[in-house]
Write a protein that holds these residues in place. Sequence first.
Motif, PDB file in Angstrom:
ATOM      1  N   VAL A  50       0.981  -1.294   0.105  1.00 45.52           N
ATOM      2  CA  VAL A  50       0.044   0.044   0.130  1.00 45.52           C
ATOM      3  C   VAL A  50       1.033   1.278  -0.021  1.00 45.52           C
ATOM      4  CG1 VAL A  50      -1.851  -1.229   1.094  1.00 45.52           C
ATOM      5  CG2 VAL A  50      -0.259   0.196   2.492  1.00 45.52           C
ATOM      6  N   VAL A  51       0.515   2.140  -0.676  1.00 49.52           N
ATOM      7  CA  VAL A  51       1.063   3.697  -0.538  1.00 49.52           C
ATOM      8  C   VAL A  51      -0.109   4.536   0.145  1.00 49.52           C
ATOM      9  CG1 VAL A  51       2.134   5.478  -2.170  1.00 49.52           C
ATOM     10  CG2 VAL A  51       2.178   2.980  -2.793  1.00 49.52           C
ATOM     11  N   LEU A  52       0.513   5.162   1.046  1.00 48.06           N
ATOM     12  CA  LEU A  52      -0.288   6.271   1.564  1.00 48.06           C
ATOM     13  C   LEU A  52       0.303   7.552   1.633  1.00 48.06           C
ATOM     14  CD1 LEU A  52      -0.914   3.858   4.860  1.00 48.06           C
ATOM     15  CD2 LEU A  52      -2.425   4.286   2.781  1.00 48.06           C
ATOM     16  N   VAL A  53      -0.434   8.545   1.046  1.00 52.05           N
ATOM     17  CA  VAL A  53       0.243   9.773   0.837  1.00 52.05           C
ATOM     18  C   VAL A  53      -0.527  10.887   1.788  1.00 52.05           C
ATOM     19  CG1 VAL A  53       0.874  11.772  -0.838  1.00 52.05           C
ATOM     20  CG2 VAL A  53       1.198   9.385  -1.479  1.00 52.05           C
ATOM     21  N   MET A  54       0.146  11.768   2.452  1.00 53.71           N
ATOM     22  CA  MET A  54      -0.658  13.001   3.085  1.00 53.71           C
ATOM     23  C   MET A  54       0.171  14.202   2.781  1.00 53.71           C
ATOM     24  SD  MET A  54      -1.529  13.472   7.075  1.00 53.71           S
ATOM     25  CE  MET A  54      -2.785  11.827   7.371  1.00 53.71           C
ATOM     26  N   GLY A  55      -0.374  14.946   1.808  1.00 53.81           N
ATOM     27  CA  GLY A  55       0.712  16.091   1.499  1.00 53.81           C
ATOM     28  C   GLY A  55       0.805  17.232   2.163  1.00 53.81           C
ATOM     29  N   GLU A  56      -0.297  17.294   3.095  1.00 52.88           N
ATOM     30  CA  GLU A  56       0.010  18.405   4.178  1.00 52.88           C
ATOM     31  C   GLU A  56       0.088  17.601   5.354  1.00 52.88           C
ATOM     32  OE1 GLU A  56       0.334  21.525   3.531  1.00 52.88           O
ATOM     33  OE2 GLU A  56      -0.081  21.283   1.389  1.00 52.88           O
ATOM     34  N   ASP A  57       0.851  16.784   5.714  1.00 51.45           N
ATOM     35  CA  ASP A  57       1.134  16.043   6.880  1.00 51.45           C
ATOM     36  C   ASP A  57       1.444  16.996   8.085  1.00 51.45           C
ATOM     37  OD1 ASP A  57       1.728  14.253   8.789  1.00 51.45           O
ATOM     38  OD2 ASP A  57       2.912  12.815   7.819  1.00 51.45           O
ATOM     39  N   PRO A  58       0.778  17.180   9.073  1.00 55.24           N
ATOM     40  CA  PRO A  58       1.315  18.119  10.101  1.00 55.24           C
ATOM     41  C   PRO A  58       2.302  17.427  11.121  1.00 55.24           C
ATOM     42  CG  PRO A  58      -0.970  17.024  10.728  1.00 55.24           C
ATOM     43  CD  PRO A  58      -0.773  16.552   9.230  1.00 55.24           C
ATOM     44  N   THR A  59       2.421  15.993  10.882  1.00 57.65           N
ATOM     45  CA  THR A  59       3.656  15.549  11.610  1.00 57.65           C
ATOM     46  C   THR A  59       4.934  15.681  10.886  1.00 57.65           C
ATOM     47  OG1 THR A  59       3.564  13.440  10.724  1.00 57.65           O
ATOM     48  CG2 THR A  59       1.817  13.885  12.366  1.00 57.65           C
ATOM     49  N   GLY A  60       5.074  16.025   9.790  1.00 59.30           N
ATOM     50  CA  GLY A  60       6.252  16.331   9.101  1.00 59.30           C
ATOM     51  C   GLY A  60       6.608  15.202   8.223  1.00 59.30           C
ATOM     52  N   GLY A  61       5.816  14.203   8.102  1.00 64.89           N
ATOM     53  CA  GLY A  61       6.176  12.819   7.025  1.00 64.89           C
ATOM     54  C   GLY A  61       5.736  11.682   7.835  1.00 64.89           C
ATOM     55  N   TYR A  62       5.236  11.531   9.162  1.00 64.27           N
ATOM     56  CA  TYR A  62       4.934  10.244   9.608  1.00 64.27           C
ATOM     57  C   TYR A  62       4.013   9.381   8.739  1.00 64.27           C
ATOM     58  CZ  TYR A  62       3.114   6.484  12.693  1.00 64.27           C
ATOM     59  OH  TYR A  62       2.762   5.284  13.260  1.00 64.27           O
ATOM     60  N   TRP A  63       2.789  10.377   8.480  1.00 64.18           N
ATOM     61  CA  TRP A  63       1.693   9.534   7.676  1.00 64.18           C
ATOM     62  C   TRP A  63       1.934   9.309   6.170  1.00 64.18           C
ATOM     63  CZ3 TRP A  63      -1.236   7.165  10.900  1.00 64.18           C
ATOM     64  CH2 TRP A  63      -1.465   7.735  12.119  1.00 64.18           C
ATOM     65  N   ASN A  64       3.242   9.774   5.726  1.00 62.97           N
ATOM     66  CA  ASN A  64       3.378   9.156   4.380  1.00 62.97           C
ATOM     67  C   ASN A  64       4.129   7.891   4.448  1.00 62.97           C
ATOM     68  OD1 ASN A  64       2.635  11.538   2.159  1.00 62.97           O
ATOM     69  ND2 ASN A  64       3.413  12.648   4.302  1.00 62.97           N
ATOM     70  N   LYS A  65       3.483   6.834   4.132  1.00 68.24           N
ATOM     71  CA  LYS A  65       4.084   5.328   4.169  1.00 68.24           C
ATOM     72  C   LYS A  65       3.831   4.659   3.204  1.00 68.24           C
ATOM     73  CE  LYS A  65       3.674   5.086   9.398  1.00 68.24           C
ATOM     74  NZ  LYS A  65       4.901   4.864   9.490  1.00 68.24           N
ATOM     75  N   ALA A  66       5.098   3.756   2.586  1.00 66.36           N
ATOM     76  CA  ALA A  66       4.753   2.701   1.666  1.00 66.36           C
ATOM     77  C   ALA A  66       5.241   1.562   2.262  1.00 66.36           C
ATOM     78  CB  ALA A  66       5.564   3.157   0.528  1.00 66.36           C
ATOM     79  N   LEU A  67       4.371   0.579   2.318  1.00 64.22           N
ATOM     80  CA  LEU A  67       4.746  -0.839   2.339  1.00 64.22           C
ATOM     81  C   LEU A  67       4.664  -1.553   0.950  1.00 64.22           C
ATOM     82  CD1 LEU A  67       3.081   0.289   5.097  1.00 64.22           C
ATOM     83  CD2 LEU A  67       3.481  -1.940   5.879  1.00 64.22           C
ATOM     84  N   GLY A  68       5.768  -1.624   0.229  1.00 70.61           N
ATOM     85  CA  GLY A  68       5.723  -1.943  -1.076  1.00 70.61           C
ATOM     86  C   GLY A  68       6.577  -1.250  -1.865  1.00 70.61           C
ATOM     87  N   PHE A  69       6.825  -1.419  -3.165  1.00 69.78           N
ATOM     88  CA  PHE A  69       7.875  -0.962  -4.104  1.00 69.78           C
ATOM     89  C   PHE A  69       7.355   0.022  -4.969  1.00 69.78           C
ATOM     90  CE2 PHE A  69      11.092  -3.331  -2.545  1.00 69.78           C
ATOM     91  CZ  PHE A  69      10.876  -4.630  -2.237  1.00 69.78           C
ATOM     92  N   GLY A  70       8.070   0.835  -5.681  1.00 67.45           N
ATOM     93  CA  GLY A  70       7.709   1.689  -6.744  1.00 67.45           C
ATOM     94  C   GLY A  70       6.950   2.850  -6.358  1.00 67.45           C
ATOM     95  N   VAL A  71       7.366   3.676  -5.373  1.00 66.45           N
ATOM     96  CA  VAL A  71       6.449   4.664  -4.797  1.00 66.45           C
ATOM     97  C   VAL A  71       6.996   6.077  -4.617  1.00 66.45           C
ATOM     98  CG1 VAL A  71       5.255   2.927  -3.450  1.00 66.45           C
ATOM     99  CG2 VAL A  71       7.340   3.955  -2.512  1.00 66.45           C
TER     100      VAL A  71
END
Length: 269
Positions: A50-71
């Motif tokens: 899965v690829v999870l993107v939060m362009g305005e992540d208030p934590t600075g990046g925690y909620w942008n995650k990828a468990l996989g490749f090609g992201v």
Amino acid sequence: MTDVSSLTAAEATRLAESAEAEFMFALESAAPPEAQRALRMSQARLGGGVVLVMGEDPTGGYWNKALGFGVVGRFRTAGPPAGVLQVAPSALPEAWPDLCARHGITAGQVWAKLLRPAGLDPEPATTDLAVGAVGPSDADAYARVYARGFGMPEDPHLLTMFAAAAVGAGGFTAYGAWDGDRLVAAAQLHVAGPVAAFCGAATLEEARRRGAQSAFMQRRVGDARAAGCAWLSAETWQEGGEEHNPSLHNMRRAGFVEVYDRVNWVWRP
């Protein structure tokens, strides 16, 4: 009763990674539409992960995650401040060092991935707090405790994502611990097929060392069994040097066994 040692490395990796991927995907995709828009969120399944993107992540990046490749390209397009690639060590390609150098990916914190069979009885738990399921009337308080307990900013849109999970969105069950009428600790359980994810538990600093986490463990083991799960999965940061992680020790006492360590690979634009 099946034991963790009976699993092959590939089986343990599949169980642990799929449980985490499913609960993260469910948590972010169940966020209210307003939060999705305000935080510029998107979720996708890619190559078995899965690829999870939060362009305005208030934590600075925690909620942008990828468990996989090609992201990396997807992260770059959305423009978040950082993204984390969480790939089991056995799944990293031989060319991984070259890929890291090419895309500016660096090694971050190391997480311990843990499993336990659902049939293993947990240690009895005692606490002077009242522990139970969270209802709609407690969803806002739950969201704030969850954010504060993990040291995250109380961004209103991030809070609505936590509150949605607190009322069962995405297949979550949420738990709270109360000191009188004040909620002071929060935890989640997510069931995906044969595996239940123990996906986060946090206690406010002033209420720690009162047994909330052990009580949450005991309650979630029972609920996961009732849901028909055969395995329970969890993850937390790995200790190193003089560092001490109470959550890791709570998990070990509850019967969880570390099956491998996984580096969080950090991409920044």
